[in-house]
Scaffold this motif. Sequence first.
Motif, PDB file in Angstrom:
ATOM      1  N   PHE A  68      30.637  16.292  37.341  1.00 44.17           N
ATOM      2  CA  PHE A  68      29.211  16.424  37.040  1.00 44.17           C
ATOM      3  C   PHE A  68      28.780  15.338  36.055  1.00 44.17           C
ATOM      4  N   VAL A  69      29.581  15.125  35.011  1.00 41.83           N
ATOM      5  CA  VAL A  69      29.235  14.134  33.993  1.00 41.83           C
ATOM      6  C   VAL A  69      29.201  12.728  34.580  1.00 41.83           C
ATOM      7  N   LEU A  70      30.234  12.363  35.339  1.00 45.29           N
ATOM      8  CA  LEU A  70      30.262  10.983  35.845  1.00 45.29           C
ATOM      9  C   LEU A  70      29.191  10.748  36.898  1.00 45.29           C
ATOM     10  N   LEU A  71      28.882  11.794  37.690  1.00 47.96           N
ATOM     11  CA  LEU A  71      27.790  11.651  38.655  1.00 47.96           C
ATOM     12  C   LEU A  71      26.452  11.533  37.936  1.00 47.96           C
ATOM     13  N   PHE A  72      26.285  12.333  36.908  1.00 49.09           N
ATOM     14  CA  PHE A  72      25.045  12.279  36.134  1.00 49.09           C
ATOM     15  C   PHE A  72      24.836  10.887  35.539  1.00 49.09           C
ATOM     16  N   LEU A  73      25.894  10.307  34.961  1.00 53.38           N
ATOM     17  CA  LEU A  73      25.779   8.966  34.387  1.00 53.38           C
ATOM     18  C   LEU A  73      25.468   7.932  35.464  1.00 53.38           C
ATOM     19  N   SER A  74      26.071   8.091  36.645  1.00 55.34           N
ATOM     20  CA  SER A  74      25.796   7.160  37.749  1.00 55.34           C
ATOM     21  C   SER A  74      24.371   7.305  38.252  1.00 55.34           C
ATOM     22  N   PHE A  75      23.894   8.555  38.382  1.00 59.84           N
ATOM     23  CA  PHE A  75      22.555   8.796  38.908  1.00 59.84           C
ATOM     24  C   PHE A  75      21.468   8.367  37.934  1.00 59.84           C
ATOM     25  N   CYS A  76      21.801   8.276  36.643  1.00 58.44           N
ATOM     26  CA  CYS A  76      20.816   7.786  35.677  1.00 58.44           C
ATOM     27  C   CYS A  76      20.454   6.324  35.946  1.00 58.44           C
ATOM     28  N   ARG A  77      21.279   5.632  36.720  1.00 56.00           N
ATOM     29  CA  ARG A  77      21.034   4.212  37.011  1.00 56.00           C
ATOM     30  C   ARG A  77      20.094   4.005  38.190  1.00 56.00           C
ATOM     31  N   ILE A  78      19.772   5.074  38.928  1.00 58.29           N
ATOM     32  CA  ILE A  78      18.934   4.897  40.123  1.00 58.29           C
ATOM     33  C   ILE A  78      17.693   5.782  40.027  1.00 58.29           C
ATOM     34  N   LYS A  79      16.666   5.405  40.783  1.00 59.71           N
ATOM     35  CA  LYS A  79      15.439   6.199  40.849  1.00 59.71           C
ATOM     36  C   LYS A  79      15.197   6.616  42.303  1.00 59.71           C
ATOM     37  N   PRO A  80      14.366   7.623  42.542  1.00 59.94           N
ATOM     38  CA  PRO A  80      14.171   8.113  43.909  1.00 59.94           C
ATOM     39  C   PRO A  80      13.814   7.026  44.920  1.00 59.94           C
ATOM     40  N   SER A  81      13.009   6.059  44.491  1.00 60.68           N
ATOM     41  CA  SER A  81      12.587   5.017  45.432  1.00 60.68           C
ATOM     42  C   SER A  81      13.736   4.096  45.838  1.00 60.68           C
ATOM     43  N   ASP A  82      14.877   4.160  45.103  1.00 59.26           N
ATOM     44  CA  ASP A  82      16.036   3.335  45.455  1.00 59.26           C
ATOM     45  C   ASP A  82      16.762   3.862  46.692  1.00 59.26           C
ATOM     46  N   LEU A  83      16.617   5.159  46.964  1.00 56.32           N
ATOM     47  CA  LEU A  83      17.295   5.746  48.118  1.00 56.32           C
ATOM     48  C   LEU A  83      16.689   5.170  49.395  1.00 56.32           C
TER      49      LEU A  83
END
Length: 346
Positions: A68-83
């Motif tokens: 959960f922690v490592l995914l959270f840190l990774s997801f902080c680098r992207i925004k919805p429009s990046d998907l």
Amino acid sequence: MPTPPANPIHTMSPRVRSLLSFLRNWALPISMAMGVLLYFLYAAIPALDGTRPFVGRLVEVLQPALLFVLLFLSFCRIKPSDLCLRPWYLWVALIQVVTFVGLSLVLVFRPDVSTNARILWESALLCAICPTATAAPVITLRLGGNIPEVVTYTILINLVVAVLFPLMAPLVDSTTGLTFVPAFLALLRKLFPLLVGPLALAWLIRYTCPRLRDLLADTGDAAFYVWTVSLCLAIAVSTRSIVHSHAPFAVLAGMALIALVSCLFHFVVGRWLGGGGGESETVTAGQTYMQKNTALLIWMGLMFLTPVTGVTGGFYSIWQNLINSWQLQRRRKKQASVPGNGMQRQ
């Protein structure tokens, strides 16, 4: 004007700097070796026998917490429009689905196969359908890949697996007594808290606490080092599942070979399918297809098929992380060969 404080790394002795560099560069193989060593040390101390239920429960809680922690840190680098959607998503998903359904139908129409043959066949279909690891963005980023593409495909393939696997598994092995709805709900409970939770929290912080989001997005290699701890635990659990397996040696060797062939196939085909989009997309597609959620693979084998097939996940975890270690070393050498880039951090 006050003199800025010296970088602590620069004040260390050359020997200490060399040791830290070695640990950073070889973090994955060191983590894997530590996982194996810790399991055998723990198993060899009789005085710790009474702690096994507690330790088992602790690992069950700690592993998803670290993910959960490592995914959270990774997801902080992207925004919805990046998907975004890419053509290779369709081809990778199609290969996964067709391979899984084809292998499953063989057992549906040939339920009389021998026990050992069934174990190996089920091992192969588990490798085929297992979704992308939720930790895949960490290694993909370190290899120069694209995190939003990994996240997008991970969400898509988890949705596919959540529907397709519960449809086929009761047909492949009817002895479990499971039907589609209970299997579907069980898989949803296993899949989505660790995928949707970190993503939703990261995006909530993005739009409510942008300064905190910026701080979390600038944590450097923190997610990678969290992953090395998680990997150590995963390898220890994988080692335990292999050691405690009661399958004959020939069957275990067969599962190890199936995991290796599957891992290499996914790696090569993924990179080939992403090859049209440049080096970044080649890396991204290769990692997305190869790097599997082996903890989920082990669980699916235990819950829905012949339980010993879950051992395949342990073997697959070893192979994929050996390949990851090789790729990271290869990338370091490539970066070091660039003039003026020898000291660049990944």
